[in-house]
Design a protein around this motif. Structure first.
Motif, PDB file in Angstrom:
ATOM      1  N   MET A   1       0.821  -1.196   0.000  1.00 25.74           N
ATOM      2  CA  MET A   1       0.000   0.000   0.000  1.00 25.74           C
ATOM      3  C   MET A   1       0.867   1.264   0.000  1.00 25.74           C
ATOM      4  N   LEU A   2       1.931   1.269   0.823  1.00 21.45           N
ATOM      5  CA  LEU A   2       2.809   2.438   0.867  1.00 21.45           C
ATOM      6  C   LEU A   2       3.462   2.695  -0.485  1.00 21.45           C
ATOM      7  N   ALA A   3       3.795   1.628  -1.186  1.00 16.86           N
ATOM      8  CA  ALA A   3       4.429   1.784  -2.498  1.00 16.86           C
ATOM      9  C   ALA A   3       3.491   2.483  -3.477  1.00 16.86           C
ATOM     10  N   ARG A   4       2.224   2.164  -3.414  1.00 20.21           N
ATOM     11  CA  ARG A   4       1.251   2.807  -4.311  1.00 20.21           C
ATOM     12  C   ARG A   4       1.065   4.283  -3.960  1.00 20.21           C
ATOM     13  N   VAL A   5       1.030   4.578  -2.677  1.00 20.60           N
ATOM     14  CA  VAL A   5       0.913   5.976  -2.242  1.00 20.60           C
ATOM     15  C   VAL A   5       2.146   6.755  -2.692  1.00 20.60           C
ATOM     16  N   GLN A   6       3.326   6.161  -2.532  1.00 23.35           N
ATOM     17  CA  GLN A   6       4.562   6.819  -2.981  1.00 23.35           C
ATOM     18  C   GLN A   6       4.523   7.071  -4.483  1.00 23.35           C
ATOM     19  N   ARG A  66       8.667   2.118   4.735  1.00 22.79           N
ATOM     20  CA  ARG A  66       8.671   0.893   3.927  1.00 22.79           C
ATOM     21  C   ARG A  66       9.915   0.062   4.207  1.00 22.79           C
ATOM     22  N   GLN A  67      11.071   0.728   4.329  1.00 18.90           N
ATOM     23  CA  GLN A  67      12.309   0.016   4.635  1.00 18.90           C
ATOM     24  C   GLN A  67      12.243  -0.634   6.010  1.00 18.90           C
ATOM     25  N   TRP A 140       8.850   7.052 -12.107  1.00 18.86           N
ATOM     26  CA  TRP A 140       9.067   5.920 -13.017  1.00 18.86           C
ATOM     27  C   TRP A 140       9.482   4.677 -12.220  1.00 18.86           C
ATOM     28  N   ARG A 141      10.417   4.846 -11.307  1.00 21.31           N
ATOM     29  CA  ARG A 141      10.926   3.703 -10.516  1.00 21.31           C
ATOM     30  C   ARG A 141       9.865   3.135  -9.572  1.00 21.31           C
ATOM     31  N   LEU A 142       8.991   3.979  -9.058  1.00 19.95           N
ATOM     32  CA  LEU A 142       7.998   3.519  -8.108  1.00 19.95           C
ATOM     33  C   LEU A 142       6.770   2.924  -8.776  1.00 19.95           C
ATOM     34  N   THR A 143       6.574   3.169 -10.059  1.00 18.22           N
ATOM     35  CA  THR A 143       5.418   2.640 -10.755  1.00 18.22           C
ATOM     36  C   THR A 143       5.587   1.136 -10.921  1.00 18.22           C
ATOM     37  N   PRO A 144       4.618   0.360 -10.441  1.00 20.66           N
ATOM     38  CA  PRO A 144       4.751  -1.093 -10.573  1.00 20.66           C
ATOM     39  C   PRO A 144       4.649  -1.514 -12.032  1.00 20.66           C
TER      40      PRO A 144
END
Length: 148
Positions: A1-6, A66-67, A140-144
């Motif tokens: 979830m945090l990755a999507r928010v980021q 996240r880390q 770009w890097r955070l987009t799954p």
């Protein structure tokens, strides 16, 4: 979830920077008198600086969270990741480019100061460009990746 928010926050921030750089600022100078356009663009960059400070700090805090969650789950990883360093670069560019150079540019407009307005404006533009590239690279890097 945090990755999507980021990813969402980075994408929105990147889009905002692109709108300021390629839409609002050039349009202001195209339709307004130079002094009015300068005042409008100065206000836009003030808003940009505030948004950039908040977005960079939030993204850095989310990445640290996240880390920490990954470390608690037993996943190995380094302390410094691209998702932490890229917003830090953008934060540095905001502080140096806006809060560092803007007062010097105001002095240069009056004829005082250590450098010409054009040189300071060029440096400010370079900081803004690096910030924009860092934010877009982060988005770009955070987009799954898309699954087929």
């Amino acid at each position: 979830m945090l990755a999507r928010v980021q990813a969402l926050l980075a994408a929105l921030w990147g889009g905002f920077l692109l709108c300021v750089a390629f839409g609002a600022a050039p349009s202001a100078f195209a339709v307004l008198e130079r002094a009015q356009a300068g005042a409008l663009v100065a206000r836009l960059f003030n808003i940009d600086a505030q948004v950039s400070l908040a977005a960079a700090l939030i993204l850095m805090l989310l990445e640290r969270r996240r880390q920490r969650d990954a470390a608690e789950a037993g996943a190995a990883g380094g302390i410094f990741s691209a998702a932490l360093l890229l917003p830090a670069v953008a934060l540095f560019c905001t502080i140096a480019g806006y809060y560092g150079l803007q007062p010097l540019m105001a002095q240069a407009r009056t004829g005082a100061g250590v450098a010409s307005f054009a040189a300071l404006h060029g440096a400010s533009l370079a900081f803004f460009a690096v910030k924009g590239l860092a934010v877009l690279a982060l988005a770009w890097r955070l987009t799954p990746p898309r699954s087929s």
